[in-house]
Write a protein that holds these residues in place. Structure first.
Motif, short mmCIF file in Angstrom:
data_model
loop_
_atom_site.label_atom_id
_atom_site.label_comp_id
_atom_site.label_asym_id
_atom_site.label_seq_id
_atom_site.Cartn_x
_atom_site.Cartn_y
_atom_site.Cartn_z
N MET A 1 0.85 -1.20 0.00
CA MET A 1 0.00 0.00 0.00
C MET A 1 0.88 1.24 0.00
O MET A 1 1.89 1.31 0.70
CB MET A 1 -0.90 0.03 1.23
N THR A 2 0.50 2.22 -0.79
CA THR A 2 1.19 3.51 -0.82
C THR A 2 0.22 4.59 -0.38
O THR A 2 -0.92 4.64 -0.86
CB THR A 2 1.69 3.83 -2.25
N THR A 3 0.64 5.46 0.54
CA THR A 3 -0.19 6.55 1.04
C THR A 3 0.47 7.87 0.72
O THR A 3 1.67 8.05 0.92
CB THR A 3 -0.40 6.43 2.56
N THR A 4 -0.32 8.83 0.20
CA THR A 4 0.22 10.13 -0.16
C THR A 4 -0.84 11.19 0.01
O THR A 4 -2.04 10.91 -0.02
CB THR A 4 0.73 10.12 -1.62
N ASN A 5 -0.41 12.43 0.20
CA ASN A 5 -1.33 13.56 0.30
C ASN A 5 -1.47 14.32 -1.01
O ASN A 5 -2.20 15.31 -1.08
CB ASN A 5 -0.87 14.53 1.40
N THR A 6 -0.75 13.90 -2.04
CA THR A 6 -0.84 14.58 -3.33
C THR A 6 -0.65 13.57 -4.44
O THR A 6 0.08 12.58 -4.28
CB THR A 6 0.21 15.69 -3.45
N LEU A 7 -1.29 13.82 -5.58
CA LEU A 7 -1.11 12.96 -6.74
C LEU A 7 -0.05 13.49 -7.70
O LEU A 7 0.20 12.87 -8.73
CB LEU A 7 -2.44 12.80 -7.49
N ILE A 8 0.56 14.61 -7.36
CA ILE A 8 1.60 15.16 -8.21
C ILE A 8 2.75 14.16 -8.31
O ILE A 8 3.33 13.74 -7.30
CB ILE A 8 2.11 16.50 -7.66
N GLY A 9 3.07 13.75 -9.53
CA GLY A 9 4.11 12.76 -9.75
C GLY A 9 3.63 11.32 -9.58
O GLY A 9 4.41 10.39 -9.79
N MET A 10 2.36 11.14 -9.20
CA MET A 10 1.83 9.80 -8.94
C MET A 10 0.73 9.44 -9.93
O MET A 10 0.01 8.46 -9.72
CB MET A 10 1.27 9.74 -7.51
N GLU A 11 0.59 10.20 -10.98
CA GLU A 11 -0.56 10.03 -11.87
C GLU A 11 -0.60 8.64 -12.51
O GLU A 11 -1.67 8.01 -12.57
CB GLU A 11 -0.54 11.10 -12.96
N GLU A 12 0.53 8.13 -12.98
CA GLU A 12 0.53 6.83 -13.63
C GLU A 12 0.23 5.72 -12.64
O GLU A 12 -0.51 4.77 -12.94
CB GLU A 12 1.87 6.59 -14.32
N ALA A 13 0.81 5.81 -11.44
CA ALA A 13 0.54 4.82 -10.40
C ALA A 13 -0.93 4.84 -10.01
O ALA A 13 -1.54 3.79 -9.76
CB ALA A 13 1.43 5.07 -9.19
N THR A 41 -6.27 17.53 4.98
CA THR A 41 -7.63 16.99 5.00
C THR A 41 -7.88 16.06 3.82
O THR A 41 -9.01 15.75 3.49
CB THR A 41 -8.67 18.13 4.97
N LEU A 42 -6.78 15.58 3.20
CA LEU A 42 -6.90 14.77 1.99
C LEU A 42 -5.82 13.69 2.02
O LEU A 42 -4.67 13.95 2.37
CB LEU A 42 -6.72 15.66 0.76
N ARG A 43 -6.22 12.48 1.65
CA ARG A 43 -5.26 11.38 1.63
C ARG A 43 -5.65 10.40 0.53
O ARG A 43 -6.82 10.09 0.34
CB ARG A 43 -5.22 10.68 2.98
N TYR A 44 -4.62 9.92 -0.20
CA TYR A 44 -4.81 8.90 -1.22
C TYR A 44 -4.12 7.62 -0.78
O TYR A 44 -2.99 7.66 -0.25
CB TYR A 44 -4.21 9.34 -2.56
N VAL A 45 -4.77 6.50 -0.98
CA VAL A 45 -4.20 5.19 -0.67
C VAL A 45 -4.22 4.37 -1.95
O VAL A 45 -5.28 4.17 -2.56
CB VAL A 45 -4.99 4.47 0.43
N LEU A 46 -3.05 3.90 -2.38
CA LEU A 46 -2.92 3.16 -3.63
C LEU A 46 -2.50 1.74 -3.33
O LEU A 46 -1.54 1.50 -2.58
CB LEU A 46 -1.88 3.79 -4.56
N GLY A 47 -3.21 0.77 -3.92
CA GLY A 47 -2.76 -0.61 -3.85
C GLY A 47 -1.56 -0.81 -4.76
O GLY A 47 -1.52 -0.26 -5.86
N THR A 48 -0.58 -1.55 -4.29
CA THR A 48 0.63 -1.81 -5.09
C THR A 48 0.63 -3.24 -5.61
O THR A 48 0.71 -3.48 -6.81
CB THR A 48 1.89 -1.52 -4.27
N ASP A 49 0.54 -4.21 -4.71
CA ASP A 49 0.53 -5.61 -5.13
C ASP A 49 -0.84 -6.07 -5.59
O ASP A 49 -0.97 -7.07 -6.31
CB ASP A 49 1.00 -6.51 -3.98
N THR A 50 -1.89 -5.39 -5.15
CA THR A 50 -3.26 -5.74 -5.51
C THR A 50 -3.94 -4.52 -6.11
O THR A 50 -3.54 -3.38 -5.82
CB THR A 50 -4.06 -6.22 -4.29
N ARG A 57 -11.25 11.95 2.60
CA ARG A 57 -11.36 13.39 2.88
C ARG A 57 -11.86 13.60 4.30
O ARG A 57 -12.66 12.81 4.82
CB ARG A 57 -12.32 14.04 1.89
N LYS A 58 -11.41 14.66 4.91
CA LYS A 58 -11.90 15.07 6.23
C LYS A 58 -13.08 16.00 6.03
O LYS A 58 -12.96 17.04 5.38
CB LYS A 58 -10.80 15.77 7.02
N ILE A 59 -14.23 15.62 6.56
CA ILE A 59 -15.47 16.34 6.31
C ILE A 59 -16.07 16.81 7.63
O ILE A 59 -16.29 16.01 8.54
CB ILE A 59 -16.48 15.47 5.55
#
Length: 378
Positions: A1-13, A41-50, A57-59
């Motif tokens: 799992m990869t966690t990031t607060n921005t998609l800049i540079g992560m678009e292909e992943a 207030t924002l977080r992205y979680v990307l599956g790597t192996d799956t 989002r924080k609401i």
């Protein structure tokens, strides 16, 4: 799992993990919204192996109508009396917010993604819980889940309670002309064929002509038309802020965007903004002058002109969003319910479950009655 607060540079992943089938799940849409959002207030979680990914989002409480995940819990819209459980929860709102919510911004779709695949949601649920702890959120949620979504049963099994959200109004566009669409209306009914014809003629005879352009042309006069609508709901934004928002939208989303402007003597009287992606047309913003409203511009620009455009470009599905259900169903839309799956802490779970079940029954009954009452027009 990869966690990031921005998609800049992560678009292909992000694309590999998410397999976006909707505009709202693309890196471009998320990047556009990210530009105006606090990164804490924002977080992205990307599956790597799956496969699979998640937007969290924080609401907080309140906000735009439709932006409060508990709105339908306390405002089901029917005649039922407020229950004891609803009263207790309304008094405890401060203990329920903020939410760590898996949700796609600017849409009525959940933040759990995987394209056609059905990911293992357990690690994403664990990441959601971890995010809630990091943000000191007492409540976790997955918002705007369509009926039949593969995650619905999983969430129910893991203590998430189904709370009604707003329904999505969707128009299925047949391979026919606008004239054929008008001919589908009955001569008698809640919306008669003569009324549709009258609305089209009212617009056409009012001296307004429609011109198609891109978002880069959006400026203060167009912003003023939209802000006129927002002011009715108590919102007070500046025209400059809205123009900047649309400039950002043009940068990220211009390839899919279309703005239709109704002008009279070169002056904009109404406009609609829509995005075409994946065989769907998303109607996202509009604005009308008093003159335009008095000459049926709402129905012409939102429905008839948009249907004609969809037919020209071969789009089969128009998404109109929630609210004003009678007008939308009356012009041929179907209502697709959305459900917020929410997990609260003790001691609120029992009251929350009882109140949510009552609200869900009432909300679905209301939507069914609207469709039953208005579907006789088509």
């Amino acid at each position: 799992m990869t966690t990031t607060n921005t998609l800049i540079g992560m678009e292909e992943a992000w694309f590999r993990a998410s397999r976006p089938t909707s505009l709202y799940a693309t890196a471009e849409w998320l990047g556009c919204n990210e530009s105006g959002t606090d990164s804490n207030t924002l977080r992205y979680v990307l599956g790597t192996d799956t496969p699979g990914s998640m937007v969290v989002r924080k609401i907080g409480a309140g906000g735009f109508l439709g932006g409060d995940p508990l709105w339908c819990l306390f405002h089901p819209g029917g005649d039922e009396a407020v229950t004891t459980e609803q009263s207790a929860l309304a008094a405890a709102t401060g203990d329920l917010f903020p939410l760590a919510a898996a949700s796609l911004p600017g849409s009525y779709l959940p933040g759990l993604l995987g394209g056609e695949a059905v990911p293992d949601w357990k690690p994403f649920l664990a990441a959601l819980e971890e995010t809630a702890r990091d943000w000191s959120c007492p409540t976790t949620a997955v918002l705007n889940v369509p009926d039949g979504h593969p995650a619905a049963a999983f969430l129910a099994e893991h203590g998430f309670v189904a709370v009604p959200s707003f329904a999505q109004a969707v128009m299925t566009v047949e391979g026919e002309s606008l004239e054929d669409y008008v001919a589908r209306f009955h001569r008698r009914g809640r919306v008669r064929r003569a009324r549709v014809v009258r609305e089209i003629r009212s617009f056409e005879q009012a001296g307004m002509s429609v011109r198609e352009t891109g978002l880069d042309e959006f400026d203060v006069p167009h912003a003023a038309l939209h802000l006129r609508q927002l002011s009715r709901y108590g919102h007070d934004f500046s025209a400059e802020w809205l123009v900047e928002l649309m400039r950002r939208s043009a940068h990220y989303l211009g390839q899919w965007a279309r703005m239709a402007v109704a002008e009279r003597d070169g002056v904009p009287e109404a406009f609609t903004v829509c995005y075409s992606y994946g065989g769907e047309l998303h109607v996202k913003m509009s604005g009308f002058s008093e003159y335009a409203e008095s000459n049926s511009a709402y129905f012409f620009m939102i429905f008839y002109e948009m249907i004609a455009y969809a037919q020209r470009v071969g789009v089969k599905r128009i998404e109109y969003g929630p609210l004003t259900y009678e007008a939308k169903v009356g012009r041929g839309c179907a209502l697709e319910p959305r459900t917020n799956y929410i997990r609260v802490l003790e001691p609120w779970r029992e009251d929350f479950s009882v109140a949510a079940a009552a609200a869900d029954r009432e909300s679905r009954n209301i939507l069914a009655e609207i469709e039953k009452s208005w579907n006789s027009v088509m």
